[in-house]
Design an enzyme around this catalytic site. Sequence first.
Site, PDB file in Angstrom:
ATOM      1  N   CYS A 139       0.765  -1.131  -0.049  1.00 36.53           N
ATOM      2  CA  CYS A 139       0.120   0.119  -0.090  1.00 36.53           C
ATOM      3  C   CYS A 139       0.746   1.267  -0.044  1.00 36.53           C
ATOM      4  CB  CYS A 139      -0.789  -0.013   1.146  1.00 36.53           C
ATOM      5  SG  CYS A 139      -1.999   1.486   1.863  1.00 36.53           S
ATOM      6  N   CYS A 180       0.014   3.783   2.528  1.00 31.57           N
ATOM      7  CA  CYS A 180       0.435   3.140   3.848  1.00 31.57           C
ATOM      8  C   CYS A 180       2.170   3.571   4.340  1.00 31.57           C
ATOM      9  CB  CYS A 180       0.366   1.705   4.128  1.00 31.57           C
ATOM     10  SG  CYS A 180      -1.458   1.167   3.807  1.00 31.57           S
TER      11      CYS A 180
END
Length: 105
Positions: A31, A34
């Site tokens: 991600c 993230c």
Amino acid sequence: MAALHVKADNFETEVLQADQPVLVDFWAAWCGPCQMVGPLVEQLSEEMSGIKFVKVNIDEEPELAGRYQVESIPTFLLIKDGKVVKREVGALPKQLLKQMLEENV
């Protein structure tokens, strides 16, 4: 103190039974957002006292992600006394993440 990586087997002890508020960062290695906010969470874990910071990798712990209805990452949950008191979804700038914590602790 650096963010602690928790799994299903220690989530109850480290998060739900914690004697202080806990910010849970649900994330995954693949991600991009993230990866952007991960260092910010680490910085805040060093700067802010009275709050515990933990990370949950959703690929390794899908049952925790399901239990907390994590449908998009990153998802941040602020848990106090075993209950979710605040939820934020998406990459937040450091200042907004800090503000969310300060307003709800």
